[in-house]
Design a protein around this motif. Sequence first.
Motif, short mmCIF file in Angstrom:
data_model
loop_
_atom_site.label_atom_id
_atom_site.label_comp_id
_atom_site.label_asym_id
_atom_site.label_seq_id
_atom_site.Cartn_x
_atom_site.Cartn_y
_atom_site.Cartn_z
N GLY A 334 -17.44 -14.61 -49.82
CA GLY A 334 -17.86 -13.22 -49.68
C GLY A 334 -17.51 -12.34 -50.86
O GLY A 334 -17.22 -12.81 -51.96
N MET A 335 -17.48 -11.03 -50.58
CA MET A 335 -17.31 -10.03 -51.64
C MET A 335 -15.90 -10.00 -52.21
O MET A 335 -15.69 -9.53 -53.32
CB MET A 335 -17.67 -8.64 -51.10
CG MET A 335 -16.76 -8.16 -49.98
SD MET A 335 -17.11 -6.46 -49.48
CE MET A 335 -18.79 -6.61 -48.90
N GLY A 336 -14.92 -10.49 -51.45
CA GLY A 336 -13.54 -10.49 -51.94
C GLY A 336 -12.83 -9.17 -51.68
O GLY A 336 -13.44 -8.16 -51.31
N ILE A 337 -11.53 -9.19 -51.89
CA ILE A 337 -10.68 -8.03 -51.66
C ILE A 337 -10.09 -7.57 -52.99
O ILE A 337 -9.56 -8.41 -53.73
CB ILE A 337 -9.54 -8.38 -50.68
CG1 ILE A 337 -10.12 -8.85 -49.34
CG2 ILE A 337 -8.60 -7.19 -50.47
CD1 ILE A 337 -9.10 -9.48 -48.43
N ALA A 380 -0.74 -15.45 -45.61
CA ALA A 380 -0.94 -14.97 -46.98
C ALA A 380 -2.43 -14.95 -47.29
O ALA A 380 -3.24 -15.61 -46.63
CB ALA A 380 -0.20 -15.86 -47.97
N CYS A 381 -2.78 -14.16 -48.28
CA CYS A 381 -4.19 -13.99 -48.65
C CYS A 381 -4.35 -14.16 -50.15
O CYS A 381 -3.57 -13.63 -50.94
CB CYS A 381 -4.66 -12.60 -48.22
SG CYS A 381 -6.33 -12.18 -48.79
N GLU A 382 -5.39 -14.91 -50.53
CA GLU A 382 -5.74 -15.06 -51.94
C GLU A 382 -7.21 -14.71 -52.06
O GLU A 382 -8.05 -15.26 -51.33
CB GLU A 382 -5.49 -16.50 -52.39
CG GLU A 382 -5.69 -16.70 -53.89
CD GLU A 382 -5.38 -18.12 -54.31
OE1 GLU A 382 -4.88 -18.31 -55.42
OE2 GLU A 382 -5.63 -19.04 -53.50
N SER A 383 -7.54 -13.78 -52.94
CA SER A 383 -8.93 -13.31 -53.01
C SER A 383 -9.33 -12.97 -54.44
O SER A 383 -8.49 -12.58 -55.26
CB SER A 383 -9.09 -12.06 -52.12
OG SER A 383 -10.44 -11.69 -52.02
N LYS A 384 -10.62 -13.13 -54.70
CA LYS A 384 -11.18 -12.77 -56.00
C LYS A 384 -12.52 -12.09 -55.77
O LYS A 384 -13.38 -12.62 -55.06
CB LYS A 384 -11.36 -14.02 -56.88
CG LYS A 384 -11.72 -13.69 -58.32
CD LYS A 384 -11.73 -14.94 -59.18
CE LYS A 384 -12.05 -14.60 -60.64
NZ LYS A 384 -12.05 -15.81 -61.51
#
Length: 409
Positions: A334-337, A380-384
């Motif tokens: 998706g769009m990411g955070i 935990a969260c990892e986003s791009k």
Amino acid sequence: MNPIKILVVEDEIIVAQDIAGRLKKLGYAVTAIVASGEEALEKVDESPPDLVLMDIVLKGEMDGVTAAEKIRNKIDIPTVFLTAYADDKTMQRAKITDPFGYIIKPFQQNDLRVAIEIALHRHEIETKMRAALKASEAARESVEEKAHRQNQYISMAAHELRNPLNTILISAELLELDRTRSSDESQVKTLRLVHSATQKMNQLIEDMLFMGRAEAGRLKCNPLPINLLEFCQDLLDQLQLGHEAKHKLRFSPSAVTSAMLDQQLLHGIISNLIVNAIKYSPDGGQITLELECRQPGEGDKEAIFCLSTQSLFANSPFKNINSPLLIIRIRDEGMGIPETEVGKIFEMFYRCKNSGKIKGNGLGLTIVKKAVDLQGGAIACESKLGVGTTFTVALPYVALSSKAELSKT
């Protein structure tokens, strides 16, 4: 019981030694005798006393009044002035420092004892009063925060329930008006809208009830035997059906299929994370649910507990975990955070700035975090941006070795 510690600040050495001798006879402990305000500040830093006996006229640039004021700003200990000067100007200056006593030389030993005991008693009472006021202020802020959250709940419910209710009402009117003219396909489509709107209302009510129970401390972790493979596959099938197959939901199970976990909390974690992934992913995007079971001491700990530069258990009691862990990963395209907002996403009602017009109430990830915490896990969260997001959840669990164990309850 340890004796009361007193710092004597007096520039006349004979007078200072006499005061120290009297204090010791009265059962007090003299931490030090100093002749200047500068030395007094140093001794207060080195070994804080319970009370300071302070002469007003001292050697050096700093007199007793200034020294007492600096001490008061530095640490909460009472000061009693001990001086031969009692003129109005001196008294007015001394009052500024809010002293706990004022003894005029020469004095009797009993005068010294009474002044010290009254000062200590007054200080104790004032300390308790400040603590009570602080507790009262904290309680007031807590009540205001709860009232504010309740208002948010009400406002959110009124706003979020309005759209599905309107959909149901309009659909019902259409069915009533077109019951003789509309085709079966049109009726089916309308009924789907009603079903979808009803599901949204039901989910919102469930979310609000969950948060209400969590904040009231009524939510408990109740682990029961569960078949992870069947549980996750059924949940994915339901979500796939509910979103009309606009996204590809892929499931990668683990070798361990049976475990003791809280089914309700597990459902809240996985369903909210997948619904979020669907919501913020383009139609046709793939969303993957991965399960992995790790045994104590299995593999490299850094590989298990780290996500890029963030340790999953940096502030968790599971740094040296001795029970199996169920690792749940949910990946989307998706769009990411935004990087600056990753630390805020679990806050109640928080929505990222790039969410735009995508509808949501900001409760989903808060529910996930509470469900994880209740089970003693970590998330935990990892986003791009523009690439996607991966949420990783680690839950301690009790493994079941056979189907017989799974069917015992």
